[in-house]
Scaffold this active site. Sequence first.
Site, PDB file in Angstrom:
ATOM      1  N   GLY A 186       5.132   1.909  -0.864  1.00 36.78           N
ATOM      2  CA  GLY A 186       3.854   2.345  -1.417  1.00 36.78           C
ATOM      3  C   GLY A 186       2.703   1.429  -1.072  1.00 36.78           C
ATOM      4  CB  CYS A 232      11.436  -2.671  19.042  1.00 36.02           C
ATOM      5  SG  CYS A 232      12.067  -0.975  19.073  1.00 36.02           S
ATOM      6  CD  GLU A 251       9.676   4.693  14.716  1.00 39.82           C
ATOM      7  OE1 GLU A 251       9.558   5.718  15.407  1.00 39.82           O
ATOM      8  OE2 GLU A 251      10.721   4.015  14.647  1.00 39.82           O
TER       9      GLU A 251
END
Length: 631
Positions: free
Chosen positions: A382, A2, A82
């Site tokens: 990665g 966000c 997250e």
Amino acid sequence: MCGIAGAWSPVPHDSADELHALGRRMGETIAHRGPDDAGTWIEPQAGLVLSHQRLSILDLSPEGHQPMVSTNGRWVIAFNGEIYNHRELRSELSALGHAFRGHSDTEVLLAAIAQWGVQAALERGNGMLALAAWDRQEQVLWLARDRVGKKPLYYGWASDGTFLFGSELSALRAYPGLRPQVNPDALALLLRLDYIPAPYSILQGIYKLPAGALLRLDAAAVGAADADHPVTYWWNARERQEAAIAQGFDGDEEAALHALDGLLRDAVALRMEADVPLGAFLSGGTDSSLVTAIMQAQSSRPVRSFSIGFDNVVHDESAHAAAVARHLCTDHTELHADGRAALDLVPLMARMFDEPFADSSQLPTALLCQLARQHVTVALSGDGGDELFFGYGRYARALNNNARLERLPRRWLARMAGDPGERARLGGLAALRAELASGDLQGIARGRVSRWRQPEKVVLGAKRVLTAYDDPTAMPRTGTAADALMALDFACYLPEDILTKVDRASMAVALEARAPLLDWRVVEFAWSLPMSMKQQGGTLKYLPKRLLARYLPESLVQRPKSGFGAPVGDWLRGPLRDWAEAQLDERRLREEGHLDPVRIRAIWQEFQAGQRKWHTHLWGVLMFQAWRETL
């Protein structure tokens, strides 16, 4: 994933409507980061507004709406990122009596803060984040960033004393009391490094919160307006690296291989949780191939993978990425750009990156994110493997040159060393003299990451400020010289260049990028390994390549490392020449008053006459000039 923003006035705000309008205005500038929902929360008597733009990833229902208020009403949070171990934390908090309305990780983080406090909640979490947490009881505002700096957070004071913060500079610039002025010291850093590292920003009086940092502000601190702001670290990379090195890895190579496989499988699995479509960036290099392979090994259907190639062979890895995808049986999508698509992006870079940024790989990264977003909302990358497992060839060259310097007689060094200035970038004797003049390993590392060697001579009014490549306290006090080189990049290049590039390019199209190799457990494990497991027999990233060989044939594992850039030099002599000429117009440079027009024009003319390597100097200047047009 966000965008967050907010403002805190040192005096109560009389109009709730005006405060709401300010929050909406700040949020709208970063709506691209979260187009699914928008929220504003105010506390007029405190003069505070929090704004949030939501990209829905977990719990797509209204229960994930932010800013979010805790069950007991004490805490309010605006959160970007997250928390990957939210299920584990939810179970622990439920056992302590917490009830949950939805299944978002934001609600779990808020309950964790209410239960344990801000710092303890962060330490228990495993994720990427930038957050603002308002303690209504104590009237204290907390700002924090994740351990390695995946998510950005700017902050500073307006001329009227109002404290401002946001995911991007544009949110702060939406405040009418902010009068942005270019910071010449930061501009010099841009020309030296291609980016502006924390805590600096391109604007005077506006700062970036460093990775792993925590800022606590009460009403007195807000009223002090740009006084010393006590940033503390809830996770200190240098201290954690020193502890990991001191502890070491207790096992042989096979045990390390098994441990790495287990850690990466868990890190990848945690990052595969989403209520939206998921995929992977696949360049064909060791790190992206390893992440994609582990994703596919844990998926019941083909993983969506994405790569990009250029018609310039030097910059094209698409054929190798396609070969890896075929072996892993992923659902692969490739965009082969003829250069026109990247060229069309150049004028958009200034707004996309919000702050001047000059790593030319920003162009293919932006194209890759645009491609992926047509199919998925989350993509795993990665990023981080080079800085953790000795993946850059410049590390080996720096160590070799440092060893040679230590063996040379001081009298010979004094005679040969010198200051060739910017011509050190061109190679040959000038580069050798600059390396001899570096003095130590840190100086060699700084020289190898520098574009402009003496940018303060071309930026008017600039003075040199310290970065990790200058500050002796940034060097770990334990470990080898190789550990030190990787530590410098982990502290500066990784968060300020690599992760900034991916954040801005992905969030410009509302795509969430996740990096399993930067799970803090993988990071500290990598730091604990001896160098023999990172470089062996001339093979860089030795242990990750051994692990990748479990998933791919050796022919796809052992290959030279390629860069991920764009043919900027060719473009500046060809299709971008007129655009660059306008940006570097001598009269314009003189009127704007930021850069020495004589020095800039001299390098531009030398480049046009055939000196190919000046394009790296010029790109930073051009990106600043393009950004300045957005003011």
